[in-house]
Design a protein around this motif. Sequence first.
Motif, PDB file in Angstrom:
ATOM      1  N   ALA A  42       0.802  -1.219   0.000  1.00 14.65           N
ATOM      2  CA  ALA A  42       0.000   0.000   0.000  1.00 14.65           C
ATOM      3  C   ALA A  42       0.833   1.265   0.000  1.00 14.65           C
ATOM      4  O   ALA A  42       0.319   2.353  -0.267  1.00 14.65           O
ATOM      5  N   GLY A  43       2.106   1.156   0.307  1.00 12.47           N
ATOM      6  CA  GLY A  43       2.970   2.335   0.367  1.00 12.47           C
ATOM      7  C   GLY A  43       3.341   2.750   1.774  1.00 12.47           C
ATOM      8  O   GLY A  43       3.765   3.890   1.988  1.00 12.47           O
ATOM      9  N   LYS A  44       3.217   1.842   2.735  1.00  9.94           N
ATOM     10  CA  LYS A  44       3.533   2.158   4.128  1.00  9.94           C
ATOM     11  C   LYS A  44       4.987   2.582   4.302  1.00  9.94           C
ATOM     12  O   LYS A  44       5.283   3.597   4.941  1.00  9.94           O
ATOM     13  N   SER A  45       5.892   1.785   3.743  1.00 10.98           N
ATOM     14  CA  SER A  45       7.316   2.074   3.901  1.00 10.98           C
ATOM     15  C   SER A  45       7.695   3.380   3.217  1.00 10.98           C
ATOM     16  O   SER A  45       8.529   4.139   3.724  1.00 10.98           O
ATOM     17  N   THR A  46       7.077   3.650   2.077  1.00 15.89           N
ATOM     18  CA  THR A  46       7.354   4.898   1.364  1.00 15.89           C
ATOM     19  C   THR A  46       6.924   6.099   2.192  1.00 15.89           C
ATOM     20  O   THR A  46       7.656   7.089   2.309  1.00 15.89           O
ATOM     21  N   LEU A  47       5.730   6.027   2.782  1.00 15.94           N
ATOM     22  CA  LEU A  47       5.256   7.123   3.628  1.00 15.94           C
ATOM     23  C   LEU A  47       6.133   7.266   4.860  1.00 15.94           C
ATOM     24  O   LEU A  47       6.528   8.387   5.225  1.00 15.94           O
ATOM     25  N   ALA A  48       6.458   6.159   5.522  1.00 14.50           N
ATOM     26  CA  ALA A  48       7.293   6.226   6.721  1.00 14.50           C
ATOM     27  C   ALA A  48       8.646   6.860   6.405  1.00 14.50           C
ATOM     28  O   ALA A  48       9.136   7.722   7.154  1.00 14.50           O
ATOM     29  N   ALA A  49       9.258   6.446   5.288  1.00 14.10           N
ATOM     30  CA  ALA A  49      10.557   7.000   4.908  1.00 14.10           C
ATOM     31  C   ALA A  49      10.457   8.491   4.604  1.00 14.10           C
ATOM     32  O   ALA A  49      11.351   9.275   4.951  1.00 14.10           O
ATOM     33  N   ALA A  50       9.363   8.903   3.960  1.00 15.17           N
ATOM     34  CA  ALA A  50       9.183  10.321   3.640  1.00 15.17           C
ATOM     35  C   ALA A  50       9.023  11.154   4.908  1.00 15.17           C
ATOM     36  O   ALA A  50       9.588  12.251   5.025  1.00 15.17           O
ATOM     37  N   LEU A  51       8.274  10.641   5.872  1.00 24.37           N
ATOM     38  CA  LEU A  51       8.103  11.365   7.139  1.00 24.37           C
ATOM     39  C   LEU A  51       9.431  11.508   7.866  1.00 24.37           C
ATOM     40  O   LEU A  51       9.789  12.598   8.336  1.00 24.37           O
ATOM     41  N   VAL A  52      10.178  10.402   7.948  1.00 23.24           N
ATOM     42  CA  VAL A  52      11.460  10.441   8.651  1.00 23.24           C
ATOM     43  C   VAL A  52      12.430  11.392   7.951  1.00 23.24           C
ATOM     44  O   VAL A  52      13.124  12.185   8.608  1.00 23.24           O
ATOM     45  N   ALA A  53      12.477  11.352   6.627  1.00 21.01           N
ATOM     46  CA  ALA A  53      13.383  12.238   5.893  1.00 21.01           C
ATOM     47  C   ALA A  53      13.064  13.703   6.152  1.00 21.01           C
ATOM     48  O   ALA A  53      13.982  14.519   6.361  1.00 21.01           O
ATOM     49  N   ARG A  54      11.794  14.040   6.155  1.00 26.07           N
ATOM     50  CA  ARG A  54      11.414  15.439   6.371  1.00 26.07           C
ATOM     51  C   ARG A  54      11.666  15.881   7.808  1.00 26.07           C
ATOM     52  O   ARG A  54      12.111  17.004   8.051  1.00 26.07           O
ATOM     53  N   LEU A  55      11.406  15.010   8.762  1.00 24.11           N
ATOM     54  CA  LEU A  55      11.654  15.365  10.158  1.00 24.11           C
ATOM     55  C   LEU A  55      13.141  15.537  10.422  1.00 24.11           C
ATOM     56  O   LEU A  55      13.555  16.461  11.142  1.00 24.11           O
ATOM     57  N   CYS A  56      13.971  14.677   9.844  1.00 20.91           N
ATOM     58  CA  CYS A  56      15.417  14.813  10.029  1.00 20.91           C
ATOM     59  C   CYS A  56      15.967  16.041   9.305  1.00 20.91           C
ATOM     60  O   CYS A  56      16.904  16.687   9.790  1.00 20.91           O
ATOM     61  N   ALA A  57      15.393  16.369   8.158  1.00 19.42           N
ATOM     62  CA  ALA A  57      15.818  17.580   7.451  1.00 19.42           C
ATOM     63  C   ALA A  57      15.541  18.827   8.284  1.00 19.42           C
ATOM     64  O   ALA A  57      16.306  19.800   8.248  1.00 19.42           O
ATOM     65  N   ARG A  58      14.455  18.805   9.035  1.00 19.70           N
ATOM     66  CA  ARG A  58      14.097  19.957   9.865  1.00 19.70           C
ATOM     67  C   ARG A  58      14.903  20.016  11.158  1.00 19.70           C
ATOM     68  O   ARG A  58      15.309  21.093  11.604  1.00 19.70           O
ATOM     69  N   HIS A  59      15.084  18.858  11.793  1.00 15.48           N
ATOM     70  CA  HIS A  59      15.566  18.837  13.179  1.00 15.48           C
ATOM     71  C   HIS A  59      16.948  18.223  13.355  1.00 15.48           C
ATOM     72  O   HIS A  59      17.496  18.265  14.454  1.00 15.48           O
ATOM     73  N   GLY A  60      17.503  17.646  12.304  1.00 10.28           N
ATOM     74  CA  GLY A  60      18.812  17.025  12.404  1.00 10.28           C
ATOM     75  C   GLY A  60      18.747  15.516  12.249  1.00 10.28           C
ATOM     76  O   GLY A  60      17.714  14.892  12.494  1.00 10.28           O
ATOM     77  N   ASP A  61      19.871  14.948  11.833  1.00  9.51           N
ATOM     78  CA  ASP A  61      19.947  13.505  11.623  1.00  9.51           C
ATOM     79  C   ASP A  61      19.568  12.755  12.891  1.00  9.51           C
ATOM     80  O   ASP A  61      19.941  13.140  13.998  1.00  9.51           O
ATOM     81  N   ALA A  62      18.800  11.675  12.706  1.00 11.85           N
ATOM     82  CA  ALA A  62      18.413  10.765  13.788  1.00 11.85           C
ATOM     83  C   ALA A  62      17.413  11.375  14.758  1.00 11.85           C
ATOM     84  O   ALA A  62      17.134  10.789  15.801  1.00 11.85           O
ATOM     85  N   TRP A  63      16.846  12.558  14.431  1.00 11.85           N
ATOM     86  CA  TRP A  63      15.743  13.066  15.249  1.00 11.85           C
ATOM     87  C   TRP A  63      14.536  12.147  15.098  1.00 11.85           C
ATOM     88  O   TRP A  63      13.754  11.976  16.025  1.00 11.85           O
ATOM     89  N   ALA A  64      14.412  11.545  13.913  1.00 13.11           N
ATOM     90  CA  ALA A  64      13.363  10.559  13.642  1.00 13.11           C
ATOM     91  C   ALA A  64      14.009   9.334  13.014  1.00 13.11           C
ATOM     92  O   ALA A  64      14.996   9.447  12.286  1.00 13.11           O
ATOM     93  N   VAL A  65      13.446   8.162  13.297  1.00  8.39           N
ATOM     94  CA  VAL A  65      14.005   6.897  12.821  1.00  8.39           C
ATOM     95  C   VAL A  65      12.864   5.993  12.379  1.00  8.39           C
ATOM     96  O   VAL A  65      11.804   5.955  13.012  1.00  8.39           O
ATOM     97  N   GLN A  66      13.093   5.269  11.306  1.00  7.15           N
ATOM     98  CA  GLN A  66      12.117   4.298  10.795  1.00  7.15           C
ATOM     99  C   GLN A  66      12.488   2.902  11.297  1.00  7.15           C
ATOM    100  O   GLN A  66      13.616   2.448  11.133  1.00  7.15           O
ATOM    101  N   VAL A  67      11.521   2.221  11.917  1.00  8.66           N
ATOM    102  CA  VAL A  67      11.731   0.866  12.440  1.00  8.66           C
ATOM    103  C   VAL A  67      10.655  -0.041  11.838  1.00  8.66           C
ATOM    104  O   VAL A  67       9.478   0.090  12.176  1.00  8.66           O
TER     105      VAL A  67
END
Length: 216
Positions: free
Chosen positions: A31-56
């Motif tokens: 359904a695109g779960k991993s794609t959405l999760a990766a997009a959220l993590v990428a945007r959060l890390c771009a805003r707040h710094g590397d590893a502020w958000a992590v995909q598990v």
Amino acid sequence: MTGAEGLADLAAGLASGRGRALLGVAGVPGAGKSTLAAALVARLCARHGDAWAVQVPMDGFHLADVQLDRLGRRDRKGAPDTFDALGYAALLRRLREDVEDDVYAPGFERDLEQPIAGAVVVPAGARVVVTEGNYLLLDRPEWRVAREALDEVWFVDEDRDVWWDRLLARHVAFGKDPDEARAWMAAVDEPNADAVREGADRADRRVVAVDGGWRL
């Protein structure tokens, strides 16, 4: 609200005033779960710094083939009882409670179709963990334990034809011939998808893929 930036705002808001937030992304296979999760993590890390958000990924808790063979379940790999649901729930609880240490989580290697121990690290400073998987909203005791560890679960709605074509392409890419892939999808993936859809109404939010993005 449309787009990953707006959804990232919502995900970041879950961490407001707390040490760490856990967001689940559920939906049928492909359904695109991993794609959405990766997009959220990428945007959060771009805003707040590397590893502020992590995909598990929940897929790290697939039972290995040797265990599926022992249990007689390898012919329906991917069904709810072919995962270590309670082990997954235990990891989620640790991620919520232990914010002082780096936490290692298993990943999943698509080429091998096997879980890989310690493939993902959640640093002590991570504020948002996004975990994606089919069964986060499944109304069974072992999966309810995992759901209780999450702040919110979003359900990714899918177009049936797009989902089917994407999943077929995935199976073929990882070694099945098209006829074998279609047979597997009819016997295994479709029943699993029906079980996943039963939990959609229990989601905190529903996300729809549109024109290469998403909207609530």
